[in-house]
Enzyme design. Structure first.
Site, PDB file in Angstrom:
ATOM      1  N   GLY A   1      -3.414   4.231   1.953  1.00  0.00           N
ATOM      2  CA  GLY A   1      -4.736   3.609   2.048  1.00  0.00           C
ATOM      3  C   GLY A   1      -5.208   3.484   3.492  1.00  0.00           C
ATOM      4  O   GLY A   1      -4.849   4.293   4.363  1.00  0.00           O
ATOM      5  N   SER A   2      -5.957   2.425   3.727  1.00  0.00           N
ATOM      6  CA  SER A   2      -6.679   2.309   5.000  1.00  0.00           C
ATOM      7  C   SER A   2      -5.779   2.201   6.215  1.00  0.00           C
ATOM      8  O   SER A   2      -6.245   2.391   7.340  1.00  0.00           O
ATOM      9  CB  SER A   2      -7.581   1.083   4.951  1.00  0.00           C
ATOM     10  OG  SER A   2      -8.434   1.172   3.840  1.00  0.00           O
TER      11      SER A   2
END
Lengths: 384, 569
Positions: B290-291
């Site tokens: 993810g981020s």
């Protein structure tokens, strides 16, 4: 030492008795006591008795055995014959009785309980049978008109029939073998030897087919398959012990042998005291048998010759079969090791028969006159 | 002469003995002959017995006896960096039987079951009846069981002393230390590594003698390991997560100081160690991070020289690539500067950063930071990351914000260390490593200026962005959140998340990388969110708060904006 002037019966006995035999018998009895301490506690504990139950009883049985050995050795040939005739008659009656009122142990009627003491008549029968057969053979030899051989055969038939009825194949083989050897020594013609040998073979095959347990034992011995636990353990015990043994009381394999105090005492001796002691025990047996036969060889009196030879042959067969089974040289066959295995009847009966050997091998004045011939014969033996 | 003649009548006599017959009784010769034959037979029989005795004496008693005492495998102790024992050998007794010596198998089983109620009756019966020389009945008994079995006095059974591994820390460091099997062979974790380093050969040759084996020292600090483990356990409960994990990595040496993954197992009783969800997620699990991956996208843009902290990216409209539409979670709907892209975690901005560098440059950068290759470390349980077979523009764009590429959390932390430590990629280790040794294996992968900028961005994100809850007074934490939607049945699910928080501290000169992951967290309280800043970031904060001082990082409260706050928690 006892003076030559002392003419008392004891002094006379000591001068004339074969001390080598006496020493051999006494040392076997001593070994029997020592080994009973090694072999029997495990069995006693297993069946819930006091640890030294069998060892104590073995020592207790030694007393009558010793008395019997010495007492019988005082007798002369005529008295031996009378004793044997009496014993033979009594034991034949008891062996008939045993079939009807005997105590059944492991499927066989062999023991008779008299006043709380278990007696195995077939053990006592053996020496009496040997003496009577020796007498019959000797009488026939002395006076061929007397049908001694025939009587001996009839007697054998009766005894074998009673033994097979129990059934006790071990004693049957012993009696047949001994009788055969005695007859062989008494001059059985070769034709007869072949016929009787054939009959014996047929009998063995017959036993194999008729008695399943005999067949089983022989199969197991031949193939090594099946439940050979006890004989395997016997052999393992000897291997475990090695040359000098694991030490008294240190044996472990002996605990697994069901009959360690009776038929497998030789293996226990091997485990705890080593192969050296086994060889010693074996040498004592070999010494007794070979010395007995040598005495028979030199003996001029037919009866004495046959009797001594027959007695030591029974003794020898028994020891050979027992040791052979212990060492996995032959199929399992219950057979006591004379003087050493636990068992009152066996011990006293062996004492009586060896007492007879002592009695018959005592030096007698009449033998001296043939001494010179003896030497000649002995010396020239190899020429035969 | 008469005697001679009578002797001659017997047909069986040999001619050679005629002369001697005269000295004898009539039939004596023949009879004596036969006695001699009998003697010979008996002599032969006894000779056979003697021969057999001698033969048995020559045999080796071991052949039929129990097997020689088994050399059980000794292992070195495993200790943490301060010498605390993590694994050691203890002696136990194991029960064996010699079936050939068992008299009554039924009795043995019946009586053994009074002490060992869980013994398998049928299986044991077959073992005891097998006729084998040696079978194990039950390994590694307690001393009480051993003495009770001895008291039964059963023939044919016995004990062998064996070594058994004991882990004083229990599950705390289970995934790092690993496991041994019943034969004391390493089968997982660093136990297996030790075997692979030659201990197995040493044991096989019988040279592994307990006192000669030096303890194996790890880089792990048991105190920090305990804190990490404890915080993860609390977080699992607090956020009702299905799994959680964290690693504390020395940014300058690559030493793993602590690493835990829950659910785990107790190595002293590893009955469930093979269950699927008990794997070591930190090194053996691969996830779309993810981020947190935006850290690398941003660093890439900066390192390429095509962007700087003043660069602007238009995030006012969603980005369309084929049938995909890229939107922002915290959408601002305007043009963002590079730091804004980072702290608002803009997907559109990150995509544009990646687009700027190009597909090849993007892949090359990630490869350089070791995110596309299998990690090289001592731990055997290491998974290979996954990437698209063929990189297209859409892949580059999704990977820029952490989707479409799966990496292990541990290698993500290792990559992040390079962003913080001056641009050096250092493969992680579980064994102590000095700074010199680390420099020897380090690869320079970033420009120092990029590192300076990344440190600033990390700190900024903790002060003003999504990582506020990772702040620990005095320790200058910086980090990046990651809230990834999990793939369920081939589609991204909006309510199942895999959250991560990638942090470093102290930000003026980062010493440690702390990465936490939490799988499928639920809101702590109804109405709250379940994004990374609300669960993964507090885990990191708690770990740093409790372990910062133990790790030798001096708290400096003067650096904090505003008043100096001394917090006792």
């Amino acid at each position: 030492m006892i003076s030559r002037l002392d003419r008392s019966p004891v002094a006379n006995w000591w001068r004339t008795v074969d001390r080598w035999f006496l020493a051999a018998f006494l040392s076997l009895m001593g070994l029997g006591i020592v080994l009973s301490f090694a072999a029997s506690p495990a069995v006693a504990e297993r069946i819930g008795l006091d640890s030294f139950h069998f060892a104590t009883r073995q020592i207790v049985y030694m007393i009558p055995a010793l008395i019997a050995l010495i007492a019988v050795s005082f007798l002369d040939a005529r008295q031996i014959r009378r004793l044997s005739l009496f014993l033979l008659g009594l034991m034949l009656l008891m062996m008939v009785a045993v079939l009807f009122v005997g105590v059944q142990v492991k499927g066989a009627h062999r023991w008779l309980s008299i006043a709380g003491i278990s007696v195995q008549p077939s053990e006592f029968l053996k020496p009496a049978f040997v003496i009577i057969c020796a007498w019959l053979f000797a009488e026939h030899k002395r006076q061929p008109d007397i049908p001694g051989n025939l009587f001996a055969m009839i007697l054998l038939g009766a005894v074998v029939a009673l033994l097979v009825a129990q059934p006790d194949l071990g004693q049957t083989i012993l009696v047949l073998g001994t009788w055969g050897v005695m007859f062989f020594m008494a001059g059985m013609p070769w034709l007869w030897i072949i016929v009787i040998g054939g009959l014996g073979l047929a009998g063995a095959v017959g036993a194999y087919t008729v008695f399943p347990h005999v067949a089983g034992r022989i199969d197991r011995f031949m193939t090594g398959e099946g439940d050979t636990f006890q004989v395997d353990m016997g052999r393992d015990a000897v291997i475990q012990g090695g040359w000098f043994g694991v030490g008294p009381g240190e044996g472990t394999v002996k605990r697994l042998i069901p009959d360690s105090h009776a038929d497998f005492v030789f293996s226990v001796a091997g485990e705890e005291f080593g192969i050296v002691l086994c060889l010693l025990i074996m040498s004592i047996f070999a010494f007794i048998v070979l010395r007995g036969l040598r005495t028979a060889l030199r003996e001029e009196d037919d009866f004495t010759r046959f009797a001594v030879a027959g007695l030591v042959v029974v003794f020898g067969f028994q020891s050979v079969i027992n040791m052979g089974v212990n060492l996995q040289l032959m199929p399992a066959k219950g057979m006591t090791l004379p003087f050493i295995s636990y068992g009152g009847s066996s011990l006293i009966a062996i004492a009586i028969s060896m007492g007879m050997v002592l009695a018959l091998t005592r030096r007698r004045p009449e033998k001296r006159k043939t001494l010179s011939f003896e030497r000649a014969g002995g010396h020239m033996l190899p020429a035969e | 002469m008469i005697a001679l003649l009578r002797g001659r009548r017997k047909p069986g006599d040999a001619a050679g003995s005629i002369v001697l017959e005269g000295a004898r009784k009539a039939t004596g010769g023949k009879q004596k002959n036969r006695v001699v034959m009998t003697m010979a037979v008996f002599f032969g029989l006894y000779a056979a017995i003697a021969g057999r005795l001698v033969y048995l004496g020559m045999l080796d008693p071991e052949e039929s006896g129990p097997p020689a005492s088994r050399v059980t495998a000794s292992r070195p102790d495993i200790v943490d960096r301060n010498g605390e024992v993590l694994a050691t050998d203890i002696k136990t007794a194991s029960l064996f039987a010699e079936p050939r010596r068992i008299v009554d198998a039924d009795e043995v089983i019946e009586r053994l079951s009074t002490v060992l109620p869980d013994i398998e009756v049928e299986q044991t019966y077959h073992k005891l009846k097998s006729g084998a020389g040696f079978v194990w009945l039950k390994r590694q008994l307690t001393p009480k069981q051993q003495s009770e079995i001895m008291a039964l006095g059963l023939p044919g059974i016995g004990f062998r002393t064996e070594k058994r591994r004991f882990y004083p820390a229990g599950p705390t460091a289970a995934h790092i230390v690993g496991l041994t099997n019943i034969d004391n062979k390493g089968i997982a974790g660093l136990e297996k590594y030790i075997d692979d380093q030659g201990l197995a050969d040493l044991q096989a040759s019988g040279l592994a003698i307990a006192k000669d084996l030096k303890p194996v020292k790890l880089s792990v600090d048991l105190r920090v390991q305990h804190i990490v483990h404890d915080e993860l356990a609390q977080a699992m409960e607090r956020y009702h997560a299905i799994a959680a994990g964290a690693v504390v990595l020395n940014a300058n040496t690559g030493e793993v100081v602590a690493m835990a993954s829950l659910p785990d197992f107790d190595p002293n009783n590893p009955f469930n160690a093979h269950e699927k969800d008990r794997l070591n997620r930190m090194s053996a699990g691969v996830y779309e991070m993810g981020s947190t991956i935006k850290s690398f996208t941003t660093a890439m843009a900066l390192d390429s020289g095509l962007a700087n902290l003043e660069s602007r990216f238009d995030a006012s409209r969603p980005l369309r690539i084929g049938r995909f539409t890229i939107k922002d979670f915290h959408g601002k709907g305007r043009v963002l500067t590079l730091p804004e892209v980072f702290i608002y975690s803009s997907n559109i901005g990150s995509a544009k950063e990646a687009d700027m560098v190009g597909i090849e440059g993007h892949r090359e950068f990630l490869k350089r930071l070791g995110l596309l290759d299998r990690l090289k470390t001592e731990l055997p349980e290491v998974a290979s990351p996954t990437e698209p077979k063929e990189w297209k523009k859409v892949h580059s764009i999704t990977i820029s914000f952490g989707h479409g590429m799966s990496t292990t959390p541990l290698q993500t932390a290792v990559g992040a260390a390079a962003l913080m430590n001056g641009g050096k990629l250092i493969q992680p280790t579980f064994l102590p490593r000095s700074q010199d040794e680390a420099n020897a294996v380090a690869e320079q992968v970033l420009k120092p200026t990029t590192v300076e900028q990344m440190r600033y961005l990390y700190r900024l994100n903790a002060e003003k962005g999504s990582g506020k809850r990772a702040e620990v007074p005095g320790f200058r934490v910086g980090g990046k959140t990651g809230t990834a939607e999990k793939v369920v049945n081939g589609r991204y699910s909006s309510d199942k998340r895999f959250n991560a928080f990638l942090a470093a501290f102290p930000m003026d000169n980062p010493q440690y990388i702390v990465l936490s992951i939490i799988d499928e967290p639920k809101p702590e309280k109804p109405g709250m969110g379940a994004t990374s800043g609300l669960n993964a970031a507090p885990i990191v904060a708690n770990i740093i708060r409790r372990s910062g001082a133990l790790l030798g990082v001096k708290p400096e409260f003067g650096h904090e904006s505003g008043a100096t706050v001394v917090s006792y928690q």
